[in-house]
Design a protein around this motif. Structure first.
Motif, mmCIF file in Angstrom:
data_model
loop_
_atom_site.group_PDB
_atom_site.id
_atom_site.type_symbol
_atom_site.label_atom_id
_atom_site.label_comp_id
_atom_site.label_asym_id
_atom_site.label_seq_id
_atom_site.Cartn_x
_atom_site.Cartn_y
_atom_site.Cartn_z
ATOM 1 N N GLN A 67 25.400 -32.686 -77.257
ATOM 2 C CA GLN A 67 26.529 -32.625 -76.320
ATOM 3 C C GLN A 67 26.457 -31.400 -75.412
ATOM 4 O OE1 GLN A 67 28.328 -35.553 -76.616
ATOM 5 N NE2 GLN A 67 26.763 -35.758 -78.171
ATOM 6 N N LYS A 68 25.639 -30.435 -75.764
ATOM 7 C CA LYS A 68 25.563 -29.193 -75.009
ATOM 8 C C LYS A 68 24.759 -29.377 -73.728
ATOM 9 C CE LYS A 68 26.024 -26.413 -79.115
ATOM 10 N NZ LYS A 68 25.534 -25.326 -79.911
ATOM 11 N N ARG A 69 25.114 -28.602 -72.707
ATOM 12 C CA ARG A 69 24.410 -28.679 -71.421
ATOM 13 C C ARG A 69 22.916 -28.449 -71.541
ATOM 14 N NH1 ARG A 69 28.811 -25.703 -68.104
ATOM 15 N NH2 ARG A 69 29.964 -27.506 -67.362
ATOM 16 N N LEU A 115 41.497 -40.228 -63.254
ATOM 17 C CA LEU A 115 42.403 -40.982 -64.123
ATOM 18 C C LEU A 115 42.570 -42.414 -63.619
ATOM 19 C CD1 LEU A 115 45.189 -38.287 -64.512
ATOM 20 C CD2 LEU A 115 43.675 -39.053 -66.332
ATOM 21 N N VAL A 116 42.454 -43.368 -64.508
ATOM 22 C CA VAL A 116 42.728 -44.763 -64.189
ATOM 23 C C VAL A 116 43.756 -45.251 -65.199
ATOM 24 C CG1 VAL A 116 41.780 -47.100 -64.101
ATOM 25 C CG2 VAL A 116 40.446 -45.186 -63.208
ATOM 26 N N ASN A 117 44.883 -45.714 -64.686
ATOM 27 C CA ASN A 117 45.991 -46.153 -65.547
ATOM 28 C C ASN A 117 46.375 -45.072 -66.551
ATOM 29 O OD1 ASN A 117 46.058 -48.684 -64.276
ATOM 30 N ND2 ASN A 117 44.471 -49.465 -65.640
ATOM 31 N N GLY A 118 46.354 -43.821 -66.110
ATOM 32 C CA GLY A 118 46.762 -42.706 -66.950
ATOM 33 C C GLY A 118 45.730 -42.260 -67.970
ATOM 34 N N LYS A 119 44.550 -42.879 -67.970
ATOM 35 C CA LYS A 119 43.501 -42.509 -68.926
ATOM 36 C C LYS A 119 42.358 -41.821 -68.196
ATOM 37 C CE LYS A 119 44.243 -45.917 -72.505
ATOM 38 N NZ LYS A 119 43.587 -46.851 -73.405
ATOM 39 N N LEU A 120 41.862 -40.785 -68.803
ATOM 40 C CA LEU A 120 40.754 -40.024 -68.266
ATOM 41 C C LEU A 120 39.469 -40.853 -68.295
ATOM 42 C CD1 LEU A 120 39.846 -37.173 -67.297
ATOM 43 C CD2 LEU A 120 39.361 -36.668 -69.688
ATOM 44 N N ILE A 121 38.735 -40.810 -67.202
ATOM 45 C CA ILE A 121 37.429 -41.461 -67.145
ATOM 46 C C ILE A 121 36.429 -40.490 -67.764
ATOM 47 C CG2 ILE A 121 35.643 -42.389 -65.626
ATOM 48 C CD1 ILE A 121 37.954 -42.818 -63.544
ATOM 49 N N HIS A 122 35.681 -40.952 -68.741
ATOM 50 C CA HIS A 122 34.732 -40.091 -69.458
ATOM 51 C C HIS A 122 33.312 -40.366 -68.989
ATOM 52 C CE1 HIS A 122 38.177 -39.705 -72.168
ATOM 53 N NE2 HIS A 122 37.628 -38.572 -72.547
ATOM 54 N N ASP A 123 32.947 -39.781 -67.840
ATOM 55 C CA ASP A 123 31.562 -39.849 -67.394
ATOM 56 C C ASP A 123 31.168 -38.503 -66.802
ATOM 57 O OD1 ASP A 123 32.433 -39.756 -64.691
ATOM 58 O OD2 ASP A 123 32.296 -41.908 -64.441
ATOM 59 N N GLU A 124 29.911 -38.348 -66.458
ATOM 60 C CA GLU A 124 29.396 -37.056 -66.014
ATOM 61 C C GLU A 124 30.086 -36.546 -64.752
ATOM 62 O OE1 GLU A 124 25.059 -35.016 -65.023
ATOM 63 O OE2 GLU A 124 25.197 -37.186 -65.321
ATOM 64 N N ASN A 125 30.221 -37.399 -63.735
ATOM 65 C CA ASN A 125 30.840 -36.959 -62.477
ATOM 66 C C ASN A 125 32.300 -36.559 -62.668
ATOM 67 O OD1 ASN A 125 28.475 -37.340 -61.015
ATOM 68 N ND2 ASN A 125 28.975 -39.465 -60.531
ATOM 69 N N THR A 126 33.023 -37.333 -63.454
ATOM 70 C CA THR A 126 34.421 -37.009 -63.729
ATOM 71 C C THR A 126 34.525 -35.699 -64.500
ATOM 72 O OG1 THR A 126 34.998 -39.340 -63.748
ATOM 73 C CG2 THR A 126 36.549 -37.836 -64.783
ATOM 74 N N ARG A 152 32.527 -33.109 -64.373
ATOM 75 C CA ARG A 152 32.324 -31.987 -63.434
ATOM 76 C C ARG A 152 33.560 -31.769 -62.556
ATOM 77 N NH1 ARG A 152 26.685 -34.033 -62.328
ATOM 78 N NH2 ARG A 152 25.396 -32.793 -63.723
ATOM 79 N N LEU A 153 34.113 -32.871 -62.026
ATOM 80 C CA LEU A 153 35.295 -32.777 -61.176
ATOM 81 C C LEU A 153 36.487 -32.246 -61.956
ATOM 82 C CD1 LEU A 153 36.737 -33.274 -58.489
ATOM 83 C CD2 LEU A 153 37.040 -35.679 -59.200
ATOM 84 N N LEU A 154 36.655 -32.704 -63.186
ATOM 85 C CA LEU A 154 37.767 -32.247 -64.013
ATOM 86 C C LEU A 154 37.701 -30.745 -64.238
ATOM 87 C CD1 LEU A 154 40.230 -32.917 -65.799
ATOM 88 C CD2 LEU A 154 38.620 -33.313 -67.671
ATOM 89 N N VAL A 155 36.528 -30.240 -64.582
ATOM 90 C CA VAL A 155 36.377 -28.796 -64.818
ATOM 91 C C VAL A 155 36.716 -28.025 -63.543
ATOM 92 C CG1 VAL A 155 34.692 -26.974 -65.267
ATOM 93 C CG2 VAL A 155 34.761 -29.001 -66.732
ATOM 94 N N LYS A 156 36.206 -28.482 -62.420
ATOM 95 C CA LYS A 156 36.475 -27.811 -61.140
ATOM 96 C C LYS A 156 37.976 -27.782 -60.842
ATOM 97 C CE LYS A 156 35.953 -28.661 -56.246
ATOM 98 N NZ LYS A 156 35.660 -29.708 -55.293
ATOM 99 N N LEU A 157 38.637 -28.923 -60.982
ATOM 100 C CA LEU A 157 40.068 -29.004 -60.696
ATOM 101 C C LEU A 157 40.907 -28.224 -61.710
ATOM 102 C CD1 LEU A 157 40.361 -32.746 -59.638
ATOM 103 C CD2 LEU A 157 40.601 -30.735 -58.151
ATOM 104 N N MET A 158 40.505 -28.257 -62.970
ATOM 105 C CA MET A 158 41.260 -27.505 -63.988
ATOM 106 C C MET A 158 41.204 -26.005 -63.701
ATOM 107 S SD MET A 158 42.798 -29.461 -66.233
ATOM 108 C CE MET A 158 43.020 -28.673 -67.812
ATOM 109 N N LYS A 212 26.560 -43.057 -74.693
ATOM 110 C CA LYS A 212 25.660 -42.271 -73.845
ATOM 111 C C LYS A 212 26.426 -41.678 -72.668
ATOM 112 C CE LYS A 212 21.865 -45.126 -75.335
ATOM 113 N NZ LYS A 212 21.049 -46.286 -75.063
ATOM 114 N N THR A 213 27.319 -42.471 -72.075
ATOM 115 C CA THR A 213 28.142 -41.990 -70.964
ATOM 116 C C THR A 213 29.076 -40.883 -71.443
ATOM 117 O OG1 THR A 213 28.048 -44.184 -69.951
ATOM 118 C CG2 THR A 213 29.782 -42.713 -69.178
ATOM 119 N N ALA A 214 29.656 -41.053 -72.618
ATOM 120 C CA ALA A 214 30.549 -40.026 -73.177
ATOM 121 C C ALA A 214 29.797 -38.730 -73.441
ATOM 122 C CB ALA A 214 31.194 -40.530 -74.461
ATOM 123 N N SER A 215 28.559 -38.828 -73.890
ATOM 124 C CA SER A 215 27.755 -37.620 -74.125
ATOM 125 C C SER A 215 27.431 -36.911 -72.816
ATOM 126 C CB SER A 215 26.474 -37.975 -74.875
ATOM 127 O OG SER A 215 26.782 -38.329 -76.200
#
Length: 178
Positions: free
Chosen positions: A15-17, A143-154, A156-162, A48-51
């Motif tokens: 899971q590590k970078r 977020l789609v229907n209030g649930k977080l999308i768990h993929d690589e691009n999301t 990165r975007l989540l960390v940036k926005l947080m 795999k996407t979650a990882s």
């Protein structure tokens, strides 16, 4: 038992970078992660996407305790990552079940502890309001229907926005001299 525990440890490290573990060596072809979230919601994610998401948010998973029950390996786990840090959450705690076939992970069930659910709910409710107001397009990208999308691009975007949310909201807090 030992081989199953080694497989879970490999998952933790993958899971590590900086991980060099190949997902095909770790997961069965159609492996999934069931992430139980806030309230009664549950999300099934391609493992795999979650990882890839975990790598993008800088996850560091620690295995605190494991035990075998039939074909399942149970584990108590903690996670630290960049978005948790930006949200002011030192670590998230989970109970996990790993189903392993031929030394590869087939299914993972992760259930956050009540404390983790409450901490994440508080942080995400404030963050969601801010990002919905300040970045409405990006809100729908994470977020789609209030649930977080768990993929690589999301991830990165989540960390940036947080981080941006944290900086902007901290700068608006009154100082002790006011």
């Amino acid at each position: 038992m030992e081989r199953k525990l080694q497989t879970i440890e490999k998952w933790s490290q993958a899971q590590k970078r900086t991980a060099t573990v190949k997902f095909d060596d770790l997961f069965t072809e159609d492996s999934i992660i069931e992430l139980k979230g806030l309230g009664a919601s549950s999300t099934l994610i391609d493992a795999k996407t979650a990882s890839e998401y975990s790598k993008a948010v800088g996850s560091d998973w620690k295995i605190k305790k494991t035990w075998l029950e039939g074909e399942r390996v149970h584990a108590v786990l903690t996670e630290q990552n960049e978005w948790l840090d930006a949200a002011g959450i030192p670590e998230a705690s989970y109970e996990g079940e790993f189903f392993i076939k031929d030394d590869k992970i087939d299914t993972i069930h992760l259930q956050p502890t009540l404390e983790t659910v409450q901490e994440q709910a508080r942080a995400l409710s404030k963050f969601s309001i801010w990002v919905g107001r300040e970045h409405p397009q990006q809100y729908s990208d994470i977020l789609v229907n209030g649930k977080l999308i768990h993929d690589e691009n999301t991830g990165r975007l989540l960390v940036k926005l947080m981080h941006q949310w944290r900086e902007e909201t901290e700068s608006k807090l009154p100082t002790s001299s006011e």
